[in-house]
Design a protein around this motif. Sequence first.
Motif, PDB file in Angstrom:
ATOM      1  N   LEU A  59       0.697  -0.924   0.126  1.00  0.00           N
ATOM      2  CA  LEU A  59       0.030  -0.100   0.129  1.00  0.00           C
ATOM      3  C   LEU A  59       0.831   1.384  -0.164  1.00  0.00           C
ATOM      4  O   LEU A  59       1.727   1.184   0.920  1.00  0.00           O
ATOM      5  CB  LEU A  59      -0.929  -0.059   1.113  1.00  0.00           C
ATOM      6  N   THR A  60       0.550   2.262  -0.726  1.00  0.00           N
ATOM      7  CA  THR A  60       1.255   3.237  -0.985  1.00  0.00           C
ATOM      8  C   THR A  60       0.669   4.419  -0.061  1.00  0.00           C
ATOM      9  O   THR A  60      -0.504   4.957  -0.103  1.00  0.00           O
ATOM     10  CB  THR A  60       1.438   3.943  -2.318  1.00  0.00           C
ATOM     11  N   VAL A  61       1.304   5.349   0.901  1.00  0.00           N
ATOM     12  CA  VAL A  61       0.732   6.218   1.760  1.00  0.00           C
ATOM     13  C   VAL A  61       1.119   7.660   0.922  1.00  0.00           C
ATOM     14  O   VAL A  61       2.076   7.890   0.491  1.00  0.00           O
ATOM     15  CB  VAL A  61       1.261   6.120   3.090  1.00  0.00           C
ATOM     16  N   VAL A  62       0.285   8.355   0.628  1.00  0.00           N
ATOM     17  CA  VAL A  62       0.071   9.891   0.024  1.00  0.00           C
ATOM     18  C   VAL A  62       0.108  10.755   1.197  1.00  0.00           C
ATOM     19  O   VAL A  62      -1.162  10.810   1.804  1.00  0.00           O
ATOM     20  CB  VAL A  62      -0.632   9.921  -1.099  1.00  0.00           C
ATOM     21  N   VAL A  63       1.067  11.396   1.480  1.00  0.00           N
ATOM     22  CA  VAL A  63       0.907  12.491   2.670  1.00  0.00           C
ATOM     23  C   VAL A  63       0.598  13.944   2.032  1.00  0.00           C
ATOM     24  O   VAL A  63       1.194  14.307   1.122  1.00  0.00           O
ATOM     25  CB  VAL A  63       2.161  12.554   3.325  1.00  0.00           C
ATOM     26  N   LEU A  73       2.943  15.146  -1.283  1.00  0.00           N
ATOM     27  CA  LEU A  73       2.626  16.199  -2.205  1.00  0.00           C
ATOM     28  C   LEU A  73       2.878  17.335  -1.738  1.00  0.00           C
ATOM     29  O   LEU A  73       2.652  17.938  -0.533  1.00  0.00           O
ATOM     30  CB  LEU A  73       1.208  15.779  -2.287  1.00  0.00           C
ATOM     31  N   GLU A  74       3.380  18.296  -2.652  1.00  0.00           N
ATOM     32  CA  GLU A  74       3.557  19.891  -2.641  1.00  0.00           C
ATOM     33  C   GLU A  74       2.267  20.455  -3.419  1.00  0.00           C
ATOM     34  O   GLU A  74       2.111  19.547  -4.522  1.00  0.00           O
ATOM     35  CB  GLU A  74       4.783  20.265  -2.991  1.00  0.00           C
ATOM     36  N   TYR A  75       1.766  21.666  -3.403  1.00  0.00           N
ATOM     37  CA  TYR A  75       0.611  21.940  -3.986  1.00  0.00           C
ATOM     38  C   TYR A  75       0.736  23.531  -3.695  1.00  0.00           C
ATOM     39  O   TYR A  75       1.423  23.902  -2.737  1.00  0.00           O
ATOM     40  CB  TYR A  75      -0.568  21.587  -3.570  1.00  0.00           C
ATOM     41  N   SER A 112       8.307  15.637   6.421  1.00  0.00           N
ATOM     42  CA  SER A 112       9.410  14.569   5.942  1.00  0.00           C
ATOM     43  C   SER A 112       9.692  13.633   6.990  1.00  0.00           C
ATOM     44  O   SER A 112       9.694  12.382   6.700  1.00  0.00           O
ATOM     45  CB  SER A 112      10.665  15.297   5.571  1.00  0.00           C
ATOM     46  N   ARG A 113       9.503  14.041   8.357  1.00  0.00           N
ATOM     47  CA  ARG A 113       9.628  12.998   9.382  1.00  0.00           C
ATOM     48  C   ARG A 113       8.577  12.159   9.349  1.00  0.00           C
ATOM     49  O   ARG A 113       8.587  10.899   9.537  1.00  0.00           O
ATOM     50  CB  ARG A 113      10.199  13.485  10.716  1.00  0.00           C
ATOM     51  N   GLN A 114       7.498  12.641   9.280  1.00  0.00           N
ATOM     52  CA  GLN A 114       6.039  11.728   9.414  1.00  0.00           C
ATOM     53  C   GLN A 114       6.340  10.952   8.017  1.00  0.00           C
ATOM     54  O   GLN A 114       6.073   9.641   8.240  1.00  0.00           O
ATOM     55  CB  GLN A 114       4.818  12.693   9.362  1.00  0.00           C
ATOM     56  N   ALA A 115       6.727  11.293   7.217  1.00  0.00           N
ATOM     57  CA  ALA A 115       6.572  10.346   5.810  1.00  0.00           C
ATOM     58  C   ALA A 115       7.840   9.276   5.890  1.00  0.00           C
ATOM     59  O   ALA A 115       7.606   8.292   5.445  1.00  0.00           O
ATOM     60  CB  ALA A 115       6.906  11.285   4.518  1.00  0.00           C
ATOM     61  N   GLN A 116       8.575   9.618   6.478  1.00  0.00           N
ATOM     62  CA  GLN A 116       9.903   8.432   6.570  1.00  0.00           C
ATOM     63  C   GLN A 116       9.563   7.773   7.617  1.00  0.00           C
ATOM     64  O   GLN A 116       9.920   6.560   7.522  1.00  0.00           O
ATOM     65  CB  GLN A 116      11.062   9.420   7.367  1.00  0.00           C
ATOM     66  N   ALA A 117       8.627   8.121   8.425  1.00  0.00           N
ATOM     67  CA  ALA A 117       8.239   7.010   9.525  1.00  0.00           C
ATOM     68  C   ALA A 117       7.249   6.072   8.856  1.00  0.00           C
ATOM     69  O   ALA A 117       7.288   4.861   9.324  1.00  0.00           O
ATOM     70  CB  ALA A 117       7.462   7.779  10.896  1.00  0.00           C
ATOM     71  N   PHE A 118       6.578   6.488   8.062  1.00  0.00           N
ATOM     72  CA  PHE A 118       5.880   5.650   7.110  1.00  0.00           C
ATOM     73  C   PHE A 118       6.544   4.425   6.437  1.00  0.00           C
ATOM     74  O   PHE A 118       6.405   3.416   6.195  1.00  0.00           O
ATOM     75  CB  PHE A 118       4.624   6.269   6.216  1.00  0.00           C
ATOM     76  N   VAL A 129      -3.390   5.073  -0.055  1.00  0.00           N
ATOM     77  CA  VAL A 129      -4.219   5.859   0.996  1.00  0.00           C
ATOM     78  C   VAL A 129      -3.672   7.466   1.091  1.00  0.00           C
ATOM     79  O   VAL A 129      -2.492   7.699   1.196  1.00  0.00           O
ATOM     80  CB  VAL A 129      -3.948   5.227   2.392  1.00  0.00           C
ATOM     81  N   LEU A 130      -4.580   8.054   1.340  1.00  0.00           N
ATOM     82  CA  LEU A 130      -4.214   9.676   1.434  1.00  0.00           C
ATOM     83  C   LEU A 130      -4.299  10.050   2.946  1.00  0.00           C
ATOM     84  O   LEU A 130      -5.238   9.617   3.615  1.00  0.00           O
ATOM     85  CB  LEU A 130      -5.049  10.775   0.724  1.00  0.00           C
ATOM     86  N   VAL A 131      -3.138  10.628   3.343  1.00  0.00           N
ATOM     87  CA  VAL A 131      -3.216  10.872   4.881  1.00  0.00           C
ATOM     88  C   VAL A 131      -2.860  12.529   4.904  1.00  0.00           C
ATOM     89  O   VAL A 131      -1.940  12.832   4.128  1.00  0.00           O
ATOM     90  CB  VAL A 131      -1.981  10.242   5.439  1.00  0.00           C
ATOM     91  N   GLY A 132      -3.677  13.255   5.594  1.00  0.00           N
ATOM     92  CA  GLY A 132      -3.750  14.834   5.549  1.00  0.00           C
ATOM     93  C   GLY A 132      -3.811  15.146   7.159  1.00  0.00           C
ATOM     94  O   GLY A 132      -4.741  14.917   7.719  1.00  0.00           O
ATOM     95  N   HIS A 133      -3.041  16.134   7.252  1.00  0.00           N
ATOM     96  CA  HIS A 133      -2.990  16.739   8.616  1.00  0.00           C
ATOM     97  C   HIS A 133      -3.506  18.383   8.492  1.00  0.00           C
ATOM     98  O   HIS A 133      -3.014  18.856   7.667  1.00  0.00           O
ATOM     99  CB  HIS A 133      -1.739  16.741   9.011  1.00  0.00           C
TER     100      HIS A 133
END
Length: 253
Positions: free
Chosen positions: A42-46, A78-80, A62-68, A115-119
């Motif tokens: 499964l790919t996590v998309v932050v 993603l940047e936007y 970045s640290r959150q993403a590295q933890a995944f 899966v999309l994960v957004g804060h």
Amino acid sequence: MARDPIQVLDERAAPPARTTYYGDDPAQVYDVRLPERVTRRLTVVVVHGGFWRPEYDRGHASRQAQAFADAGYPTAVLEYRRPGMPGGGWPGTTEDIADAVTAVRRDPDLDQPWVLVGHSAGGQLVTWAAAQSWAHGIRGVVSLAGVLDLADGVEHGVGGDAITTFLGGRPADVPDAYAAADPARLAPAIPTLLVHARDDDVVPFELSERYAAAHHGPHVRLTPVDGGGHYGLIDPEHPAFARVLEAVDLLAS
């Protein structure tokens, strides 16, 4: 002396494996982080937060993403474009999310499902995505302390003027924008998990609570967290982050 939770916004992980453009603007990119060994298909998309403001970019995720990635998930951050940047705001910001997700779904290193994960503001963006027709095929979304009721947020000053800057005015000024962008008005078409700390003093827990009540059904689940404030959910060193991994694992299974 205890570390200030907001410091997580200034902390960075090692550089990603690569950065890929999905558009022509410098902000239209996503970072790829790959696990040493893929243990979860499964790919996590932050989707990062920061009240859609240009001064908060994907670096703080970045640290959150590295933890995944360390947990075995291929990950994209993603940047936007945000308000104040060319093309940012409504609807350019959400158009970027749609285009970025399309690019991720075509990326050979980022296998399905996704899966999309957004804060925070990212929580608004992923729950908005959950209600779009193009979300078909996405396993689900996870909103972390999401701004899930934009009209109520304006009334109670959530993020100061962030919501009106993002949408171009108050609900009475731009009703069509709120109708199209406000998660409170958009029923999700895919599983939507909400993780929110009860002691959040930046984005009130009640926004997620009301979203779950308004969209009650098999697609929506709220996980209250007893501590962690607004930033513990994106801090891999905070105990609250374990609840985030549990939500992603639930969708993975």
